[in-house]
Design a protein around this motif. Structure first.
Motif, short mmCIF file in Angstrom:
data_model
loop_
_atom_site.label_atom_id
_atom_site.label_comp_id
_atom_site.label_asym_id
_atom_site.label_seq_id
_atom_site.Cartn_x
_atom_site.Cartn_y
_atom_site.Cartn_z
N PHE A 63 0.83 -1.21 0.00
CA PHE A 63 0.00 0.00 0.00
C PHE A 63 0.87 1.25 0.00
O PHE A 63 2.05 1.21 0.33
N GLY A 64 0.27 2.39 -0.27
CA GLY A 64 1.01 3.65 -0.21
C GLY A 64 0.08 4.85 -0.21
O GLY A 64 -0.02 5.59 -1.19
N LEU A 65 -0.64 5.05 0.90
CA LEU A 65 -1.54 6.22 0.96
C LEU A 65 -0.79 7.42 1.55
O LEU A 65 -0.42 8.34 0.84
N GLN A 66 -0.59 7.39 2.86
CA GLN A 66 0.15 8.49 3.50
C GLN A 66 1.07 7.89 4.56
O GLN A 66 0.86 6.76 5.02
N ALA A 67 2.09 8.66 4.95
CA ALA A 67 2.97 8.26 6.04
C ALA A 67 3.13 9.46 6.96
O ALA A 67 3.10 10.61 6.50
N GLY A 68 3.31 9.20 8.26
CA GLY A 68 3.51 10.28 9.22
C GLY A 68 4.90 10.17 9.82
O GLY A 68 5.28 9.09 10.31
N ILE A 69 5.67 11.26 9.77
CA ILE A 69 7.05 11.22 10.27
C ILE A 69 7.15 12.23 11.41
O ILE A 69 7.02 13.44 11.19
N PHE A 70 7.39 11.72 12.60
CA PHE A 70 7.56 12.61 13.76
C PHE A 70 9.03 13.01 13.86
O PHE A 70 9.86 12.26 14.35
N THR A 71 9.31 14.16 13.32
CA THR A 71 10.67 14.72 13.37
C THR A 71 10.55 16.22 13.29
O THR A 71 9.52 16.75 12.86
N ARG A 72 11.64 16.93 13.71
CA ARG A 72 11.68 18.39 13.52
C ARG A 72 12.80 18.76 12.57
O ARG A 72 13.15 19.91 12.43
N ASN A 73 13.35 17.73 11.92
CA ASN A 73 14.51 17.92 11.06
C ASN A 73 14.05 18.10 9.61
O ASN A 73 13.49 17.18 8.99
N LEU A 74 14.32 19.29 9.06
CA LEU A 74 13.83 19.60 7.71
C LEU A 74 14.45 18.70 6.64
O LEU A 74 13.79 18.33 5.67
N ASP A 75 15.73 18.36 6.82
CA ASP A 75 16.37 17.49 5.83
C ASP A 75 15.65 16.15 5.77
O ASP A 75 15.41 15.60 4.69
N ILE A 76 15.34 15.63 6.96
CA ILE A 76 14.65 14.32 6.97
C ILE A 76 13.25 14.47 6.39
O ILE A 76 12.76 13.59 5.67
N ALA A 77 12.61 15.60 6.65
CA ALA A 77 11.27 15.83 6.09
C ALA A 77 11.31 15.78 4.56
O ALA A 77 10.52 15.07 3.93
N PHE A 78 12.24 16.51 3.98
CA PHE A 78 12.32 16.52 2.51
C PHE A 78 12.74 15.15 1.97
O PHE A 78 12.29 14.73 0.91
N ARG A 79 13.59 14.48 2.74
CA ARG A 79 13.99 13.14 2.31
C ARG A 79 12.77 12.20 2.32
O ARG A 79 12.58 11.40 1.39
N ALA A 80 11.94 12.32 3.34
CA ALA A 80 10.72 11.50 3.41
C ALA A 80 9.84 11.77 2.19
O ALA A 80 9.32 10.86 1.55
N HIS A 81 9.69 13.03 1.87
CA HIS A 81 8.86 13.42 0.73
C HIS A 81 9.41 12.84 -0.57
O HIS A 81 8.66 12.40 -1.44
N ARG A 82 10.75 12.80 -0.69
CA ARG A 82 11.37 12.25 -1.90
C ARG A 82 11.30 10.73 -1.95
O ARG A 82 11.08 10.16 -3.00
N GLU A 83 11.52 10.09 -0.82
CA GLU A 83 11.82 8.66 -0.86
C GLU A 83 10.65 7.74 -0.51
O GLU A 83 10.70 6.56 -0.81
N LEU A 84 9.64 8.27 0.15
CA LEU A 84 8.55 7.36 0.55
C LEU A 84 7.54 7.22 -0.59
O LEU A 84 7.14 8.21 -1.21
N ASP A 85 7.15 5.98 -0.84
CA ASP A 85 6.23 5.68 -1.94
C ASP A 85 4.79 5.81 -1.43
O ASP A 85 4.13 4.81 -1.13
N VAL A 86 4.35 7.03 -1.31
CA VAL A 86 3.00 7.31 -0.78
C VAL A 86 2.42 8.52 -1.52
O VAL A 86 3.17 9.24 -2.21
N GLY A 87 1.13 8.74 -1.33
CA GLY A 87 0.52 9.93 -1.93
C GLY A 87 0.79 11.19 -1.12
O GLY A 87 0.71 12.30 -1.65
#
Ligand code: NAD
Length: 473
Positions: free
Chosen positions: A401-425
């Motif tokens: 599946f790949g709907l949404q993912a939630g990432i609890f972090t305050r680190n912007l680099d990790i946020a953008f990495r999640a947006h790039r790398e996670l296979d979700v909408g």
């Protein structure tokens, strides 16, 4: 008990049968909905088809005023509508009220989008061969929409089919879920007050075994489906020439990283694994926690979950009510039992009473257990320690599946990495995957579906560009 009429080309009708609607908490009958005959279904489709061109030409202010009217009337009748949702679906009033608030917004956003639904122009003389030429571009509805909606948000997901169709100038035939047709039918009352042309909307609670005929009908070239994975993809296969949007299931993942606010993460994950008894496509099911904070985080999560208020959905304080049926709760129970037999540990919950399943946290769930791999659609999650972001993201992506993912972090680099790398909408930073704003693009990848909802996205889906080229300018 009065039979609730269905809506045939904008007018209330009764047919030749009735659907009985029961309350999941105690099984009592809460209403009956009239079922249309095949001839009435044919009349509804023919009316939508006949209105095609006129609907596309409806002035934008007419569309916007109709949508704003529905939004305002829903607000006036909010408590009554919330009670109807609780009656037919069993979700606690807390969530039913929230669903009505969202549907009010959905119609309001659609009214706003209707006012923005404009034409564009494009100069073509960027090419020497096109000197003196210009394109005028509008979006034209592909035709009437067949909307098929599920039981878990019986009002707002019907709204997500109907509102963008009207805003885009497309007639719609909506088929609500047989377990929960009443709130969609109430929407019909409000739409009927708008004076939109007959044929602009029909709401037909046909049983599942007759829904296939709607999917086959060439006069409904757009199918916007929200529901389960097997039914959704079967519809896609059944109608290869149609424009099919599928909003399907998921097994939402949350990742808790060491820099997160652990109290906030525990509260949000604890609540949003269990809201609506877990019957949300973006409920939290898989929780990956950085090993360095695992021991600190898990008791906070278990405490939150164990203190959720369960029980009678009519009680204002109840946070977790029954599932939609006892069979649904028995399936969840069987999946938990399977995981436990394979070595999983129950940290809290793990019990069933009728249609109610206790909010449950598991640990040590094997990777091949159903609770890991399938969509549980019940109030169950598992926690698993991970060593860093790489492993966490690999595990999030290790899902069909790949709907949404939630990432609890305050680190912007990790946020953008999640947006790039996670296979979700969609990736939600600092909150659960269960967050959805109704105006944003929303949908999934892989088995979770194709296409996007959210008013502007759905309007784009229901329409296509048509160009007129001016010569000799
Ligand atoms: P379901 O697939 O059983 O039913 C959904 C709709 O499809 C109902 O209206 C049903 O009557 C209809 N239907 C069933 N068989 C059909 C057929 N052969 N042809 C045409 N229509 C048919 O799903 P459900 O149990 O009502 O809803 C739960 C599912 O919906 C879960 O998997 C959940 O994840 C998913 N869901 C997804 C989203 C999303 O936006 N991605 C939102 C809510 C729910």
């Amino acid at each position: 008990m009065n039979v609730t009429p269905f809506w045939l080309a904008g007018r209330p009708e009764t047919g030749d049968g009735e659907l009985t609607v029961t309350h999941p908490y105690d099984g009592r009958v809460v209403g009956t909905a009239a079922v249309p005959t095949p001839a009435q279904v044919e009349e509804a489709i023919a009316a939508a088809d006949a209105l095609r061109k006129q609907a596309a030409a409806l002035p934008l202010h007419v569309r916007a005023e109709a949508l704003a009217h529905v939004s305002a009337r829903l607000a006036e009748r909010a408590e009554e509508v919330a009670r109807l949702i609780t009656a037919e679906n069993g979700k606690p009033l807390l969530w039913a009220r929230g669903e009505v608030t969202r549907a009010i917004s959905t119609f309001r956003f659609a009214a706003e989008e209707a006012r923005r639904f404009s034409a564009t122009t494009q100069r073509l003389d960027t090419d020497p061969a096109a000197e003196g030429r210009m394109a005028y571009i509008t979006r034209v509805p592909k035709g009437p929409v067949l909307g098929i909606s599920p039981f878990n948000f019986p009002l707002n997901l019907a709204a997500h089919k109907i509102a963008p169709a009207i805003a885009a100038g497309a007639p719609i035939v909506l088929k609500p879920a047989p377990a929960t047709p009443l709130s969609a039918l109430l929407l019909g009352e409000l739409l009927a007050e708008t004076g939109l042309p007959a044929g602009m909307f029909s709401i037909l609670p046909v049983p599942n075994d007759r829904a296939s005929a709607l999917v086959d009908d060439p006069r409904l070239p757009i199918v916007s489906f929200t529901g389960s994975v097997p039914v959704g993809w079967a519809i896609n296969d059944q109608a290869p020439r149609k424009h099919v949007t599928l909003e399907l299931g998921g097994n939402g993942a949350a990742v808790v990283l060491p820099d997160a606010d652990l109290d906030w993460a525990a509260q949000r994950i604890g609540l949003f694994s269990n809201y609506q008894a877990g019957q949300s496509c973006i409920a939290v099911q898989r929780v990956y926690v950085d090993r360095s904070v695992y021991e600190e985080f898990v008791p906070k999560l278990v405490d939150t979950v164990a203190s959720l208020v369960t029980g009678d959905p009519w009680d204002d304080k109840t946070q977790v009510g029954p599932l939609v049926s006892q069979e649904a709760a028995e399936r969840v129970e069987a999946w938990v039992d399977e995981a436990v037999a394979a070595g999983a540990k129950v940290l809290t919950g793990g019990t069933r009473e009728g249609a109610a399943y206790a909010p449950t946290v598991l640990a040590g769930v094997p990777a091949d257990a159903k609770i890991s791999r399938e969509e549980v659609f019940g109030p169950v999650m598992f926690v698993q320690p991970v060593d860093g972001v790489d492993e966490a993201f690999d595990l999030v992506n290790d899902s069909k599946f790949g709907l949404q993912a939630g990432i609890f972090t305050r680190n912007l680099d990790i946020a953008f990495r999640a947006h790039r790398e996670l296979d979700v909408g969609g990736v939600v930073i600092g909150d659960v995957p269960s967050y959805r704003a109704d105006q944003m693009p929303y949908g999934g990848v892989k088995d979770s579906g194709v296409g996007r909802e959210g008013l502007r996205s759905a309007m784009a889906d229901y329409t296509e560009e048509r160009v007129m080229i001016f010569t000799g300018l």
